[in-house]
Design a protein around this motif. Structure first.
Motif, PDB file in Angstrom:
ATOM      1  N   ASP A   1       0.838  -1.207   0.000  1.00 57.67           N
ATOM      2  CA  ASP A   1       0.000   0.000   0.000  1.00 57.67           C
ATOM      3  C   ASP A   1       0.874   1.259   0.000  1.00 57.67           C
ATOM      4  N   LEU A   2       1.960   1.229   0.774  1.00 61.32           N
ATOM      5  CA  LEU A   2       2.886   2.377   0.815  1.00 61.32           C
ATOM      6  C   LEU A   2       3.550   2.593  -0.543  1.00 61.32           C
ATOM      7  N   ALA A   3       3.947   1.475  -1.185  1.00 55.81           N
ATOM      8  CA  ALA A   3       4.585   1.577  -2.503  1.00 55.81           C
ATOM      9  C   ALA A   3       3.603   2.185  -3.510  1.00 55.81           C
ATOM     10  N   ALA A   4       2.333   1.767  -3.449  1.00 55.90           N
ATOM     11  CA  ALA A   4       1.325   2.306  -4.368  1.00 55.90           C
ATOM     12  C   ALA A   4       1.110   3.798  -4.099  1.00 55.90           C
ATOM     13  N   ALA A   5       1.096   4.161  -2.813  1.00 61.49           N
ATOM     14  CA  ALA A   5       0.932   5.578  -2.458  1.00 61.49           C
ATOM     15  C   ALA A   5       2.118   6.395  -2.975  1.00 61.49           C
ATOM     16  N   ALA A   6       3.328   5.802  -2.908  1.00 62.28           N
ATOM     17  CA  ALA A   6       4.522   6.502  -3.404  1.00 62.28           C
ATOM     18  C   ALA A   6       4.419   6.740  -4.908  1.00 62.28           C
ATOM     19  N   VAL A   7       3.904   5.743  -5.629  1.00 66.69           N
ATOM     20  CA  VAL A   7       3.718   5.903  -7.079  1.00 66.69           C
ATOM     21  C   VAL A   7       2.716   7.023  -7.352  1.00 66.69           C
ATOM     22  N   ALA A   8       1.661   7.077  -6.530  1.00 68.40           N
ATOM     23  CA  ALA A   8       0.630   8.130  -6.703  1.00 68.40           C
ATOM     24  C   ALA A   8       1.251   9.515  -6.503  1.00 68.40           C
ATOM     25  N   VAL A   9       2.054   9.657  -5.457  1.00 72.27           N
ATOM     26  CA  VAL A   9       2.701  10.951  -5.171  1.00 72.27           C
ATOM     27  C   VAL A   9       3.640  11.336  -6.321  1.00 72.27           C
ATOM     28  N   PHE A  10       4.394  10.347  -6.801  1.00 70.76           N
ATOM     29  CA  PHE A  10       5.313  10.555  -7.922  1.00 70.76           C
ATOM     30  C   PHE A  10       4.550  11.067  -9.155  1.00 70.76           C
ATOM     31  N   LEU A  11       3.430  10.424  -9.465  1.00 72.02           N
ATOM     32  CA  LEU A  11       2.658  10.804 -10.663  1.00 72.02           C
ATOM     33  C   LEU A  11       2.035  12.194 -10.510  1.00 72.02           C
ATOM     34  N   VAL A  12       1.515  12.485  -9.319  1.00 75.64           N
ATOM     35  CA  VAL A  12       0.919  13.810  -9.087  1.00 75.64           C
ATOM     36  C   VAL A  12       1.990  14.890  -9.214  1.00 75.64           C
ATOM     37  N   TRP A  13       3.127  14.644  -8.585  1.00 76.65           N
ATOM     38  CA  TRP A  13       4.203  15.637  -8.575  1.00 76.65           C
ATOM     39  C   TRP A  13       4.690  15.946  -9.983  1.00 76.65           C
ATOM     40  N   PHE A  14       5.073  14.902 -10.711  1.00 77.34           N
ATOM     41  CA  PHE A  14       5.630  15.125 -12.040  1.00 77.34           C
ATOM     42  C   PHE A  14       4.552  15.522 -13.048  1.00 77.34           C
TER      43      PHE A  14
END
Lengths: 114, 237
Positions: A91-104
């Motif tokens: 779940d943390l890894a998926a959240a990290a991907v979400a943050v990465f996509l929002v940021w970039f």
């Protein structure tokens, strides 16, 4: 309903809703590209049209949000089914991907429309 | 059609091999008839499971020519003239020959809240359920499941995730979600909406394609998805 079941249900609903938004966004995006490049197009011309356009910024901002919801949830499912990865770390890894996509994604939107 | 059937039968447990038998071809012969002929006339050590022989009990399901089927209602003549290959059901532990351990399959019925929880007090009068009500019609659509595990064996998701509850258990849960007499809905929706429950289903409809009773577990699972979403939205069951 317990917490885990509610979280899974909301994640499922969010992925379906974001898929519906993405369907419309992809169609509008493709139609815009086909229309814009019909006579050839340079990077300068693209920026000339996009900069300062609040409507386009809002549209692509929504596009980024939908991708940032849909893609991490899909990757989470693939990780579960293909690698048997489960639990909080996933779940943390998926959240990290979400943050990465929002940021970039928003950085790209800011670059085009800012 | 040739006068005999070349039957390749799985022998052994998880480790084993196919053994070929020659069985006389007969009119209206089912795959279960072939297996029974082998056990009674050719090799009495062959293990398999059956009971009613008329498509009611759900105990004779096996993998026939690569597809899970109920063998008592599968006619050999409809499978063509080639060799007949019979294996145990997939996605379940093999015990011996054609018999699998059904415990994991039925354990998941329990995990999915497949037990009726009466809401009325003992001694209460009979509940009135209108036959034409939406809930009753939804329950009717899935109620004829015979527990044969054909759908479970055909489900790709079970093979990818052994914890996945599977089509039959979720179909059972859906019939109870639509039972107006049941008082265990909150616990049931929690049980079916976890990470190995209804939301994991990809709606590939293999269960519907293979169900010998022509039920549609995919539709039942879709119903559970909607019911759990409503419950999550409202904050209850």
């Amino acid at each position: 309903m317990n917490f885990r079941a509610r979280a899974e249900t909301i994640a499922w609903g969010a992925q379906r809703a974001s898929a519906a938004v993405l369907g419309v966004c992809v169609l509008v995006h493709l139609a815009t590209i086909l229309y814009a490049v019909r006579g050839g197009l340079t990077a300068a011309e693209i920026l000339g049209r996009t900069r300062g356009s609040a409507a386009l910024a809002l549209f692509y901002g929504l596009f980024v949000v939908a991708v940032s919801i849909h893609a991490p949830l899909g990757l989470r499912t693939i990780a579960r089914e293909t690698f048997g990865w489960r639990g909080g770390a996933l779940d943390l890894a998926a959240a990290a991907v979400a943050v990465f996509l929002v940021w970039f994604g928003w950085r790209a939107v800011g670059g085009l429309f800012g | 059609m040739s006068a005999t059937i070349e039957a390749r039968i799985w022998r052994g447990g998880a480790a084993g091999k196919f053994e070929t038998f020659s069985v006389p071809r007969r009119e209206s012969q089912t795959v279960l008839d072939v297996v029974t002929f082998i056990q009674r006339k050719l090799d009495p050590t062959l293990s398999y499971r059956f009971a009613c022989r008329v498509g009611m009990c759900g105990s004779c399901a096996m993998t026939v020519n690569g597809r899970p089927r109920w063998t008592c209602r599968t006619h050999v003549a409809r499978l063509g003239d080639g060799p007949l290959t019979v294996e145990p059901l997939a996605n379940l532990p093999r015990i011996k020959d054609l018999a699998v351990d059904m415990a994991p399959f039925f354990d998941k019925w329990a995990k999915a809240g497949g037990k009726f929880v009466p809401s009325a007090a003992e001694g209460a009068d009979f509940a009135r359920v209108e036959p034409e009500s939406e809930a009753r019609r939804q329950a009717d659509a899935g109620i004829e499941c015979i527990g044969c595990a054909v759908c479970y064996s055909a489900c790709d998701l079970v093979s990818w995730n052994p914890d996945y509850l599977g089509p039959a258990a979720l179909n059972r849960a859906w019939t109870l979600v639509n039972d107006v007499r049941d008082g265990g809905q909150e616990a049931r929706l929690s049980a079916v909406a976890g990470d190995a429950g209804c939301h994991a289903c990809h709606s590939q409809q293999s269960c519907r394609e293979h169900c010998p009773k022509s039920l549609n577990p995919t539709a039942s699972i879709a119903g559970l998805k909607r019911a759990s979403l409503r419950a999550a939205w409202k904050g209850g069951a």
